[in-house]
Design a protein around this motif. Structure first.
Motif, PDB file in Angstrom:
ATOM      1  N   THR A   1      10.328 -12.545  27.175  1.00  0.00           N
ATOM      2  CA  THR A   1      10.595 -13.018  28.478  1.00  0.00           C
ATOM      3  C   THR A   1       8.992 -12.584  29.487  1.00  0.00           C
ATOM      4  O   THR A   1       8.588 -11.564  29.094  1.00  0.00           O
ATOM      5  N   SER A   2       9.012 -13.946  30.155  1.00  0.00           N
ATOM      6  CA  SER A   2       7.566 -13.587  30.999  1.00  0.00           C
ATOM      7  C   SER A   2       7.934 -13.763  32.599  1.00  0.00           C
ATOM      8  O   SER A   2       8.937 -14.909  32.591  1.00  0.00           O
TER       9      SER A   2
ATOM     10  N   SER B   1       5.843 -17.913  26.025  1.00  0.00           N
ATOM     11  CA  SER B   1       7.155 -17.090  26.091  1.00  0.00           C
ATOM     12  C   SER B   1       8.441 -18.014  25.772  1.00  0.00           C
ATOM     13  O   SER B   1       8.374 -19.333  25.582  1.00  0.00           O
TER      14      SER B   1
ATOM     15  N   ALA C   1       2.205 -19.648  30.811  1.00  0.00           N
ATOM     16  CA  ALA C   1       3.526 -18.886  30.576  1.00  0.00           C
ATOM     17  C   ALA C   1       4.560 -19.530  29.934  1.00  0.00           C
ATOM     18  O   ALA C   1       5.248 -18.813  28.772  1.00  0.00           O
ATOM     19  N   ILE C   2       4.771 -20.719  29.900  1.00  0.00           N
ATOM     20  CA  ILE C   2       5.662 -21.445  29.277  1.00  0.00           C
ATOM     21  C   ILE C   2       5.352 -21.450  27.875  1.00  0.00           C
ATOM     22  O   ILE C   2       6.108 -21.298  26.674  1.00  0.00           O
TER      23      ILE C   2
ATOM     24  N   ILE D   1      11.839 -26.148  31.660  1.00  0.00           N
ATOM     25  CA  ILE D   1      11.635 -24.341  31.681  1.00  0.00           C
ATOM     26  C   ILE D   1      12.813 -23.590  31.468  1.00  0.00           C
ATOM     27  O   ILE D   1      13.693 -23.822  31.727  1.00  0.00           O
TER      28      ILE D   1
ATOM     29  N   VAL E   1       6.487 -15.247  36.057  1.00  0.00           N
ATOM     30  CA  VAL E   1       5.457 -16.014  36.914  1.00  0.00           C
ATOM     31  C   VAL E   1       5.669 -15.491  38.306  1.00  0.00           C
ATOM     32  O   VAL E   1       6.522 -15.823  39.006  1.00  0.00           O
TER      33      VAL E   1
ATOM     34  N   ILE F   1      11.307 -17.960  30.981  1.00  0.00           N
ATOM     35  CA  ILE F   1      10.577 -17.805  32.341  1.00  0.00           C
ATOM     36  C   ILE F   1      11.100 -17.237  33.509  1.00  0.00           C
ATOM     37  O   ILE F   1      12.274 -17.649  33.646  1.00  0.00           O
TER      38      ILE F   1
ATOM     39  N   SER G   1      15.353 -23.985  35.579  1.00  0.00           N
ATOM     40  CA  SER G   1      14.895 -22.364  36.085  1.00  0.00           C
ATOM     41  C   SER G   1      15.400 -22.394  37.519  1.00  0.00           C
ATOM     42  O   SER G   1      16.521 -22.447  38.045  1.00  0.00           O
TER      43      SER G   1
ATOM     44  N   SER H   1      15.092 -20.525  31.412  1.00  0.00           N
ATOM     45  CA  SER H   1      15.270 -19.516  32.139  1.00  0.00           C
ATOM     46  C   SER H   1      16.558 -19.084  31.886  1.00  0.00           C
ATOM     47  O   SER H   1      17.670 -19.839  31.710  1.00  0.00           O
TER      48      SER H   1
END
Length: 430
Positions: free
Chosen positions: A3-4, A27, A23-24, A176, A6, A30, A75, A178
């Protein structure tokens, strides 16, 4: 699962956002975060707010739009309030994030915050990586190192245009991943210590924040009205929405990127033809780059009275009465007053106006230019740290102007650009 986070700052967009794209790609999940940094709402030692009501309202609108656009891709946006170096590590711990991705900063205070966060993340074994996402030309592609960038713009421009490529804009992500994020919770203006001030009905344009609005404005200015084809002739205008692009507020918060604008401009030129006006927009974006690179080169010097030239300038005794009359548009010089009223009531002023009121402030009132820059910082809806302080230093004669201070003959300027007093009459009784 990796997990990151942003960390969004002044890059509130999905189009051409390298930070988000990287980042995507690195990871599994996000977490987009925005932190209302409490230091951004303090009063500076010049006596002005760092962020005034107009820009804060624009920021709130931009964050709502970003959240909506993120949710459309699966997300959302988490909003926190406090010091980033305290709040972001809490989110890292909550989601067991391995890395924080963010936009790279160049100016003094922002770099300090970045360093504090990096230190806090290091302690909890979380990586931190930044990307340069604010400029048309990437710093790494310039034909000189930052320390060797010429201090005269035309020298920088000629060599850069000849030798450096402009990178392609990144595509918007298609999805994304999440975890489920709760609904966005934004602070109110009141909670941030600011009153709500509606933009005056006489405003040249009713700015509304967000990437959606930014792209809509671009489409209007390029493809619908084709105003861009006359930009060089109209850009010194004072009244109305379309004498200039008005992209500055969205650029300042990163709701749109210079590279995306450039890419769309190239499409426009292919369809409707290139001319001096279409080039002139790129020329103005290059000035914006230049001030950012100068901030990177000189940093704290751009905030000092002697500027990058270490030049002692004659400044009168600090006169609060002069300062206040300038702010209120009550100097008795009608062209200066009209511009200052527009700024006070709308958060915006034309480029021509900015140069004139700054010249008057420095040369006629003989006040310390940094007070003028600090008032602009509070007031401008399109405040950009590098452009604002760089332009003020330039006009005060301590920045990037090879010819020394810029004295504007206000009466001549008023006659040249407001011959029939249309602009002055518009703001006369406001």
């Amino acid at each position: 699962m990796k997990t990151s986070i942003v960390w969004f700052k002044t890059d509130l967009r999905l189009q051409d956002n390298e930070t988000l794209i990287k980042a995507i790609s690195q990871s599994d999940a996000i977490i987009p975060v925005y932190c209302f940094d409490e230091t951004h709402f303090e009063t500076t030692h010049f006596g002005f707010k760092k962020t005034g009501s107009f820009r804060t309202q624009f920021l709130l609108e931009s964050l709502l739009d970003l959240d909506k656009n993120l949710r459309a891709l699966g997300s959302g946006l988490i909003v926190v309030k406090g010091k980033p170096e305290i709040e972001i590590p809490k989110i890292v711990a909550q989601y067991k994030a391995a890395k924080v991705f963010a936009k790279r900063e160049v100016s003094y205070e922002e770099k300090q915050t970045e360093a504090l966060l990096k230190e806090a993340l290091f302690k909890i074994k979380c990586e931190f990586e930044t990307f340069s996402t604010s400029t048309l030309y990437h710093a790494e592609d310039l034909p000189f190192s930052i320390k060797d960038i010429p201090d005269v713009f035309s020298n920088f421009r000629k060599k850069t245009e000849k030798e450096s490529p402009i990178r392609n804009a990144f595509e918007k992500p298609s999805e994304i991943k999440s975890p489920e994020l709760t609904a966005i919770d934004l602070p109110t203006l009141e909670e941030l210590g600011l009153p709500f001030i509606p933009i005056h009905e006489k405003a040249a344009i009713q700015f509304k924040g967000g990437e959606t609005q930014a792209i809509s404005r671009l489409n209007h200015y390029f493809f619908e009205s084709k105003c861009i084809s006359d930009y060089k002739e109209t850009r010194n205008g004072l009244v109305g929405a379309d004498y200039s692009s008005k992209f500055s507020a969205w650029l300042a918060l990163g709701c749109i990127s210079p590279r995306f604008i450039y890419q769309e401009l190239k499409k426009y030129e292919q369809e409707f033809g290139a001319n001096e006006s279409t080039y002139w927009l790129v020329f103005e974006l290059l000035w914006r780059d230049y001030f950012r690179f100068m901030m990177k080169k000189y940093n704290v010097k751009l905030f000092q009275q002697a500027g990058i030239q270490d030049k002692s300038i004659s400044v009168g005794i600090h006169n609060i009465e002069y300062l206040q009359k300038w702010i209120d548009g009550k100097t008795g010089v009608d062209f200066v007053d009209a511009n200052m009223k527009e700024l006070k009531l709308t958060g915006f002023m034309s480029n021509r106006g900015r140069q004139n009121v700054a010249s008057y402030f420095c040369n006629d009132l003989k006040l310390d230019w940094r007070f003028g820059a600090a008032y602009f910082e509070q007031q401008l809806i399109d405040y950009d740290v590098s452009s604002n302080w760089g332009n003020w230093a330039y006009l005060a004669g301590v920045g990037n102007d090879p010819r020394g201070n810029r004295y504007f003959n206000i009466e001549k300027q008023a006659n040249d650009y407001d011959k029939n007093k249309t602009y002055r009459n518009l703001w006369k009784n406001s």
